[in-house]
Design a protein around this motif. Structure first.
Motif, PDB file in Angstrom:
ATOM      1  N   ASP A  28      36.610  29.151  32.218  1.00 61.43           N
ATOM      2  CA  ASP A  28      37.804  28.460  31.746  1.00 61.43           C
ATOM      3  C   ASP A  28      38.984  29.412  31.766  1.00 61.43           C
ATOM      4  O   ASP A  28      39.471  29.864  30.736  1.00 61.43           O
ATOM      5  N   LEU A  29      39.428  29.766  32.980  1.00 64.71           N
ATOM      6  CA  LEU A  29      40.557  30.659  33.113  1.00 64.71           C
ATOM      7  C   LEU A  29      41.819  29.990  32.583  1.00 64.71           C
ATOM      8  O   LEU A  29      42.073  28.818  32.837  1.00 64.71           O
ATOM      9  N   GLU A  30      42.577  30.758  31.835  1.00 68.50           N
ATOM     10  CA  GLU A  30      43.771  30.205  31.196  1.00 68.50           C
ATOM     11  C   GLU A  30      44.831  29.879  32.242  1.00 68.50           C
ATOM     12  O   GLU A  30      45.208  30.717  33.054  1.00 68.50           O
ATOM     13  N   LYS A  31      45.320  28.662  32.211  1.00 68.30           N
ATOM     14  CA  LYS A  31      46.388  28.252  33.111  1.00 68.30           C
ATOM     15  C   LYS A  31      47.733  28.495  32.442  1.00 68.30           C
ATOM     16  O   LYS A  31      47.830  28.508  31.222  1.00 68.30           O
ATOM     17  N   PRO A  32      48.778  28.708  33.231  1.00 64.94           N
ATOM     18  CA  PRO A  32      50.094  28.866  32.606  1.00 64.94           C
ATOM     19  C   PRO A  32      50.472  27.580  31.893  1.00 64.94           C
ATOM     20  O   PRO A  32      50.154  26.483  32.344  1.00 64.94           O
ATOM     21  N   SER A  33      51.134  27.720  30.773  1.00 68.50           N
ATOM     22  CA  SER A  33      51.531  26.539  30.020  1.00 68.50           C
ATOM     23  C   SER A  33      52.594  25.768  30.796  1.00 68.50           C
ATOM     24  O   SER A  33      53.263  26.301  31.682  1.00 68.50           O
ATOM     25  N   SER A 149      55.938  35.999  49.555  1.00 73.57           N
ATOM     26  CA  SER A 149      54.815  36.872  49.888  1.00 73.57           C
ATOM     27  C   SER A 149      54.777  38.139  49.038  1.00 73.57           C
ATOM     28  O   SER A 149      53.734  38.793  48.944  1.00 73.57           O
ATOM     29  N   GLN A 150      55.900  38.492  48.395  1.00 74.49           N
ATOM     30  CA  GLN A 150      55.937  39.700  47.591  1.00 74.49           C
ATOM     31  C   GLN A 150      55.047  39.605  46.354  1.00 74.49           C
ATOM     32  O   GLN A 150      54.719  40.614  45.729  1.00 74.49           O
ATOM     33  N   PHE A 151      54.654  38.386  45.999  1.00 72.01           N
ATOM     34  CA  PHE A 151      53.890  38.176  44.763  1.00 72.01           C
ATOM     35  C   PHE A 151      52.450  37.740  45.024  1.00 72.01           C
ATOM     36  O   PHE A 151      51.738  37.362  44.106  1.00 72.01           O
ATOM     37  N   GLN A 152      52.021  37.797  46.270  1.00 76.43           N
ATOM     38  CA  GLN A 152      50.658  37.396  46.601  1.00 76.43           C
ATOM     39  C   GLN A 152      49.655  38.443  46.130  1.00 76.43           C
ATOM     40  O   GLN A 152      49.915  39.639  46.204  1.00 76.43           O
ATOM     41  N   LEU A 153      48.530  37.963  45.637  1.00 82.49           N
ATOM     42  CA  LEU A 153      47.441  38.835  45.213  1.00 82.49           C
ATOM     43  C   LEU A 153      46.208  38.565  46.065  1.00 82.49           C
ATOM     44  O   LEU A 153      46.004  37.437  46.520  1.00 82.49           O
ATOM     45  N   ALA A 154      45.402  39.595  46.245  1.00 87.27           N
ATOM     46  CA  ALA A 154      44.168  39.417  47.006  1.00 87.27           C
ATOM     47  C   ALA A 154      43.224  38.463  46.283  1.00 87.27           C
ATOM     48  O   ALA A 154      42.501  37.691  46.900  1.00 87.27           O
ATOM     49  N   LYS A 155      43.235  38.533  44.948  1.00 87.75           N
ATOM     50  CA  LYS A 155      42.472  37.604  44.116  1.00 87.75           C
ATOM     51  C   LYS A 155      43.402  37.087  43.033  1.00 87.75           C
ATOM     52  O   LYS A 155      44.175  37.851  42.461  1.00 87.75           O
ATOM     53  N   GLN A 156      43.325  35.805  42.747  1.00 91.15           N
ATOM     54  CA  GLN A 156      44.224  35.239  41.747  1.00 91.15           C
ATOM     55  C   GLN A 156      43.574  34.035  41.075  1.00 91.15           C
ATOM     56  O   GLN A 156      42.714  33.375  41.647  1.00 91.15           O
ATOM     57  N   THR A 157      44.005  33.751  39.878  1.00 92.87           N
ATOM     58  CA  THR A 157      43.523  32.573  39.175  1.00 92.87           C
ATOM     59  C   THR A 157      44.218  31.338  39.736  1.00 92.87           C
ATOM     60  O   THR A 157      45.266  31.439  40.392  1.00 92.87           O
ATOM     61  N   SER A 158      43.649  30.187  39.474  1.00 92.55           N
ATOM     62  CA  SER A 158      44.276  28.946  39.928  1.00 92.55           C
ATOM     63  C   SER A 158      45.622  28.747  39.229  1.00 92.55           C
ATOM     64  O   SER A 158      46.553  28.176  39.805  1.00 92.55           O
ATOM     65  N   GLY A 159      45.713  29.235  37.982  1.00 89.87           N
ATOM     66  CA  GLY A 159      46.972  29.119  37.263  1.00 89.87           C
ATOM     67  C   GLY A 159      48.086  29.925  37.918  1.00 89.87           C
ATOM     68  O   GLY A 159      49.220  29.457  38.040  1.00 89.87           O
ATOM     69  N   TYR A 160      47.772  31.150  38.345  1.00 87.61           N
ATOM     70  CA  TYR A 160      48.783  31.970  39.009  1.00 87.61           C
ATOM     71  C   TYR A 160      49.153  31.377  40.360  1.00 87.61           C
ATOM     72  O   TYR A 160      50.308  31.450  40.791  1.00 87.61           O
ATOM     73  N   LYS A 161      48.174  30.756  41.014  1.00 92.75           N
ATOM     74  CA  LYS A 161      48.469  30.095  42.288  1.00 92.75           C
ATOM     75  C   LYS A 161      49.483  28.977  42.087  1.00 92.75           C
ATOM     76  O   LYS A 161      50.377  28.767  42.911  1.00 92.75           O
ATOM     77  N   ASP A 162      49.374  28.246  40.969  1.00 94.08           N
ATOM     78  CA  ASP A 162      50.349  27.197  40.658  1.00 94.08           C
ATOM     79  C   ASP A 162      51.752  27.780  40.544  1.00 94.08           C
ATOM     80  O   ASP A 162      52.734  27.159  40.962  1.00 94.08           O
TER      81      ASP A 162
END
Length: 260
Positions: A28-33, A149-162
């Motif tokens: 249950d990864l925390e999503k951005p509010s 592209s400056q903020f892309q991560l190799a691994k990221q949560t679904s919340g950060y992807k949003d």
């Protein structure tokens, strides 16, 4: 080692740091509010008239000319064409280069690794949108053709992807608005990396990210001269047409990680 080799080497190091970190399992990864997403949407959408005008001209020019690029050299050519177009419309537009020192100091099990970080974007000076005494004051509008592209991560949560999916590829913004957007996204990046069990290296901190556009060491460079302006090239191709320190971060980072 040439500039291309240094860039490829650093990319390997960053990929290693971001891909090989231990993952902390979580169902249950925390999503951005919703507040975060709404605030970011507001920051991205609140544009002054001059920002809107510059953005419309750039996007129209790119569509008409079908401009595209692969790699830094082609991106540089596209930036030069856009600067030329904006100047033909009366804008004080140049390619700007920020630079700052990044050093990785010797500690047990580590080797020294230092480089001169550089980043380039389009810098446009426009008159203020405000009436009254501020009407004649000039302010910066920053144009980045590869902002998302400056903020892309190799691994990221679904919340950060949003969060990152909201970011535009071409970003046109005042210094204040850019700083606000970077701050919001970096806060969510920090949460994402923590949830993914990834250590946060210095180049992913808010202060470091803001230095790409707001470093005190900012050079306005003529777009008329040709040359390879690699991010890791210490050469000074182009024409120095002035520096400014307004709004800079004065960043100098130090960190250490194993290099084998």
């Amino acid at each position: 080692m040439g500039s291309l080799g240094e860039e490829a080497f650093e990319k390997l190091v960053i990929d290693y740091m971001e891909l090989e970190s231990p993952v902390i399992a979580s169902d249950d990864l925390e999503k951005p509010s919703s507040v975060v997403l709404i605030t970011l949407q507001d920051a991205l959408g609140t544009k002054g008239e001059k920002e809107k005008d510059v953005e419309e001209k750039i996007k129209s020019f790119i569509r008409r000319r079908k401009l595209a690029y692969k790699g830094d050299d082609e991106k540089k050519d596209v930036m030069k064409e856009i600067v030329s177009k904006l100047r033909s419309h009366g804008y004080d537009a140049v390619i700007a280069r920020t630079s700052w020192d990044s050093s990785f100091d010797r500690l047990e099990g580590c080797r020294v690794f230092r480089c001169k970080r550089k980043y380039e974007f389009i810098d446009v000076m426009v008159s203020s949108d405000r009436d009254g005494d501020d009407a004649n004051k000039l302010r910066r509008v920053i144009v980045d053709l590869d902002f998302k592209s400056q903020f892309q991560l190799a691994k990221q949560t679904s919340g950060y992807k949003d969060v990152t999916e909201m970011l535009p590829t071409i970003f046109v913004a005042s210094e204040a608005r850019l700083k606000r957007v970077v701050s919001l996204v970096c806060n969510e990046m920090k949460k994402s990396m923590k949830e993914e069990g990834m250590p946060r290296p210095p180049w992913r901190t808010k202060r470091y990210m803001q230095a790409k556009w707001l470093s005190e060491n900012r050079l306005r460079v003529s777009a008329s001269k040709k040359g390879s302006w690699s991010m890791f090239d210490d050469g000074q191709e182009g024409e120095d047409v002035g520096t400014t320190s307004r709004g800079g971060t004065g960043l100098k980072t130090k960190c250490c990680f194993p290099i084998f």
